[in-house]
Write a protein that holds these residues in place. Structure first.
Motif, mmCIF file in Angstrom:
data_model
loop_
_atom_site.group_PDB
_atom_site.id
_atom_site.type_symbol
_atom_site.label_atom_id
_atom_site.label_comp_id
_atom_site.label_asym_id
_atom_site.label_seq_id
_atom_site.Cartn_x
_atom_site.Cartn_y
_atom_site.Cartn_z
ATOM 1 N N HIS B 380 35.758 53.168 38.908
ATOM 2 C CA HIS B 380 34.911 52.034 38.516
ATOM 3 C C HIS B 380 35.631 51.120 37.526
ATOM 4 O O HIS B 380 35.394 49.912 37.504
ATOM 5 N N LEU B 381 36.531 51.679 36.721
ATOM 6 C CA LEU B 381 37.334 50.823 35.838
ATOM 7 C C LEU B 381 38.198 49.889 36.692
ATOM 8 O O LEU B 381 38.331 48.700 36.388
ATOM 9 N N LEU B 382 38.725 50.441 37.795
ATOM 10 C CA LEU B 382 39.513 49.597 38.707
ATOM 11 C C LEU B 382 38.618 48.574 39.406
ATOM 12 O O LEU B 382 39.017 47.428 39.605
ATOM 13 N N HIS B 383 37.400 49.016 39.773
ATOM 14 C CA HIS B 383 36.476 48.076 40.417
ATOM 15 C C HIS B 383 36.159 46.915 39.476
ATOM 16 O O HIS B 383 36.110 45.759 39.905
ATOM 17 N N ASN B 384 35.951 47.219 38.201
ATOM 18 C CA ASN B 384 35.675 46.151 37.234
ATOM 19 C C ASN B 384 36.855 45.191 37.134
ATOM 20 O O ASN B 384 36.676 43.975 37.070
ATOM 21 N N ARG B 385 38.069 45.744 37.128
ATOM 22 C CA ARG B 385 39.261 44.887 37.046
ATOM 23 C C ARG B 385 39.318 43.959 38.255
ATOM 24 O O ARG B 385 39.548 42.757 38.126
ATOM 25 N N ARG B 386 39.094 44.566 39.439
ATOM 26 C CA ARG B 386 39.132 43.775 40.673
ATOM 27 C C ARG B 386 38.061 42.685 40.644
ATOM 28 O O ARG B 386 38.327 41.524 40.933
ATOM 29 N N ASN B 387 36.828 43.084 40.268
ATOM 30 C CA ASN B 387 35.730 42.114 40.253
ATOM 31 C C ASN B 387 35.990 40.980 39.271
ATOM 32 O O ASN B 387 35.685 39.827 39.559
ATOM 33 N N ALA B 388 36.562 41.329 38.120
ATOM 34 C CA ALA B 388 36.844 40.303 37.111
ATOM 35 C C ALA B 388 37.878 39.315 37.639
ATOM 36 O O ALA B 388 37.750 38.102 37.460
ATOM 37 N N ALA B 389 38.901 39.842 38.339
ATOM 38 C CA ALA B 389 39.968 38.975 38.857
ATOM 39 C C ALA B 389 39.459 38.128 40.019
ATOM 40 O O ALA B 389 39.856 36.971 40.175
#
Lengths: 235, 464
Positions: B380-389
């Protein structure tokens, strides 16, 4: 004219948002797309027994486990031969600790054991004065069950004289019968369902050792806010 | 970069260099790890129990509307007043309304992270009420006028000496720095408060739909007293706290204790199903339950990250996290810190403002492994990074990757760029770690490996 949205209560708004949000299905954790549940929808109990800490089948094993757990929790457990012996044990504790007053509730065991202590009693039935209970040296209660798996005492507002009696005085003494020992937590919850079914007491509490805290340098201190001592007299 | 991100980086730099702080946290958590592992080992199968707990929470959260309705109707049937709050401000207002109705002057509180989330204490204090935290750790933090450091161990970063000084200053009562004696100081100070408070406020760990009960897990007995003595009891909980059945607690109570504090079961695990019932001798005359949304339905709508709502707030992911252990709880500047805080804060308070927390991660997966309900935290930390980008592409980063892709696709340009790189590196060495160094963030604290005499490609072609 009133806006239609403003007529909706917060309850309706939140539930509507929940339903909207749940339109998209979420994967079952750990299932990696293959959504088969290992937990049956109806009950977790039979399976939980295979995963929780092990408890022996025989009464002797369960009793030994309860004793071991109680000792680890720094609760005092006395196994007594008879009801009379329990009464004597209670009198001995009252004398050793020089109780001046104690609190209790009406019940077969509590009435019998506390009858001849010869001390003023704060009774919880029909209401009581909180300051008076706070000044008591001990609270004496019955219980619904003893749980071998965790060394817990199960009490309710109905079986143990209300909500405060088992936490307000500095010493909580529990009177119990051997038959009240149950194997594990699933058994304790099954007992609650069976005993109270549709009319649960307003408070149900698993008490596991005397009150404790580790909030200062994670060092264990007993008697944070509840009782400093927990004594279990069982016959 | 958001102001929150700037503050985070600044504070993280200070805290990671604070060896005293790191030692305190390491000592506390090493002891926790020992007892937790012992308790986990006592389970016949901790892994199966985790899977079952994850599925039970999945069942609850993915049928949340049904279970909430069941929970509320069962509670109301026994005389509890249920309120719904879409926002934190609404929750505080509901409580203030109760306060006004009851003409209350004082509130005794047991530990509740949800009340931290809605800033309840400041709302009550603004209205002129006396608010007292009764959990020892929370009491200490209230005296210091600081938010809790950790969601389960609020004052774990303090030494007994600091607590002694605090008690001396604020209470005028601190005979020594012995934890036993200090605890008794708090016991004495708070006893009076239970007896006189008009309202007892609590959070909740679980909401049982089947029987309409809230379940509170604690060690000190402060929640038991809070729910026993004042005439009015108010409990605030997030809508995600639901469990389908009473018997589910047979699994969740020992798992919460094991993961949270390394106990087989905490000292008091108590279920409340209503105000004082007919025939009972004490307990509150009124019981109010407030169900809080506060952006939880937005997280619920994200099917990919919905399992973050399975969280039982045990704190195990904080304890396992190398970032938390080094930067400390306050650096996050959020109600929920550590991995779970990094995952959910962007949903609760805005992705662009809080995306930096998802970058403060080694992606080691220790949090996911520690989670008793198997939340896929590090993904989910990676998902947040992806979503933010995706939401707000970083122009410069994109440009660099475009240039890289262009060069990497063209062998001629690639080999020229490589040669330039070999020439450039000694130049970079001259400005290493200074403002002129393009790789400053790395080279400030780390060495680059020395450049080999010839490149692999040159060596390979010579070999042929």
């Amino acid at each position: 004219m009133k806006n239609e949205a403003s007529v909706l209560t917060e309850r309706e708004k939140i539930l509507a948002r929940v339903r909207e949000a749940l339109q998209a299905p979420a994967q079952v954790p750990g299932a990696h797309g293959d959504a088969t549940l290992v937990v049956p929808r109806q009950s977790t109990t039979p399976a939980a027994r295979q995963w929780l800490p092990k408890v022996g089948d025989s009464f002797a094993e369960q009793l030994a486990l309860f004793q071991k757990n109680a000792a680890e929790l720094k609760a005092e457990f006395q196994l007594l031969a008879s009801r009379d012996e329990m009464k004597n044990a209670l009198a001995k504790i009252a004398a050793n600790e020089s109780w001046k007053k104690f609190a209790t509730h009406p019940g077969e065991l509590t009435d019998f054991a506390s009858a001849n202590l010869g001390l003023p009693i704060c009774r919880t039935d029909g209401g009581y004065d909180v300051q008076e209970m706070e000044a008591c040296d001990a609270g004496i209660t019955a219980c619904d069950a003893l749980v071998a798996q965790t060394g817990s005492v199960l009490v309710t507002s109905r079986s143990a004289g209300g909500r405060a009696l088992s936490v307000l005085p500095p010493h909580h003494v529990v009177l119990a019968r051997r038959e009240q020992l149950v194997a594990d937590l699933p058994a304790a919850f099954a007992l609650l369902q069976k005993k109270y079914a549709s009319d649960f007491p307003s408070m149900i509490s698993f008490i596991t050792g005397p009150s404790r805290t580790g909030d200062i340098e994670r060092i264990l201190v007993l008697g944070a806010h509840g009782p400093k001592k927990l004594t279990l007299l069982c016959f | 970069m958001s102001a929150f991100a700037t503050d985070f980086l600044k504070q993280a730099r200070v805290m990671t260099a604070d060896l005293r702080h790191r030692k305190i946290i390491r000592t506390a958590l090493t002891n926790y790890e020992i007892v937790r592992d012992k308790r986990k080992g006592a389970f016949q199968s901790w892994e199966s129990a985790r899977q079952a707990a994850a599925e039970t929470k999945w069942e609850a959260v993915n049928h949340l509307d049904q279970y909430l309705v069941e929970f509320v109707s069962k509670l109301e049937a026994r005389g509890t007043k249920v309120h719904w709050a879409s926002t934190g401000a609404q929750a505080s207002e509901i409580i203030l309304q109760i306060v006004r109705e009851k003409k209350a002057r004082s509130v005794i509180k047991s530990k509740s992270m949800t009340s931290e989330e809605v800033h309840l204490n400041s709302a009550l204090e603004k209205a002129g009420l006396e608010v007292v935290e009764s959990d020892l750790g929370e009491f200490i933090m209230q005296l210091r006028d600081e938010p809790p450091y950790h969601i389960v161990f609020p004052s774990m970063h303090l030494t007994r000496g600091e607590i002694k000084e605090l008690f001396q200053r604020e209470l005028g009562d601190a005979p020594s720095d012995d934890p036993q004696e200090l605890t008794m100081v708090a016991r004495r100070a708070l006893r009076k408060k239970y007896l006189t408070a008009d309202i007892g406020f609590t959070g909740a760990n679980f909401a049982i739909a089947e029987t309409g009960m809230i379940s509170i897990t604690e060690n000190e007995g402060n929640a038991r007293l809070t729910a026993a003595l004042p005439k009015t009891m108010v409990s605030l909980l997030g809508i995600e706290k639901v469990l389908p059945r009473l018997e589910d607690l047979a699994l969740f109570l020992p798992m919460l204790a094991t993961a949270g504090t390394g106990q087989a079961l905490t000292c008091y695990n108590t279920m409340y199903g209503g105000p004082r019932q007919p025939g009972e001798c004490d307990g509150p005359e009124e019981f109010h339950v407030i169900l809080l949304d506060n952006h939880r339905t937005e997280l619920l709508a994200d099917a990919e990250q919905r399992d973050a709502l399975h969280c039982i707030r045990c704190g195990a992911c904080l304890n396992a996290c190398p970032i938390f252990r080094n930067v400390g709880g306050h650096t996050y500047a959020t109600t929920y810190s550590g991995p779970i805080g990094s995952v959910i804060t962007p949903h609760l308070r805005g992705l662009q403002d809080w995306k930096h927390l998802s970058n403060a991660s080694s992606l080691c997966g220790g949090c996911t492994e520690a989670c008793p309900v198997k939340i896929d935290l590090h993904h989910h930390l990676l998902h947040n990074r992806r979503n933010a980008a995706t939401e707000k592409p970083a122009f410069f980063e994109r440009l660099i990757y475009k240039i890289f892709a262009f060069a990497a696709n063209r062998p001629g340009i690639w080999s020229v760029a490589k040669k330039l790189g070999r020439l450039g590196l000694p130049l970079q060495n001259l400005v290493k770690g200074t403002a002129l160094d393009p790789a400053k963030a790395w080279t400030q604290t780390r060495e680059l490996p020395p450049m080999p005499k010839e490149s692999f490609k040159d060596w390979w072609s010579k070999r042929k």
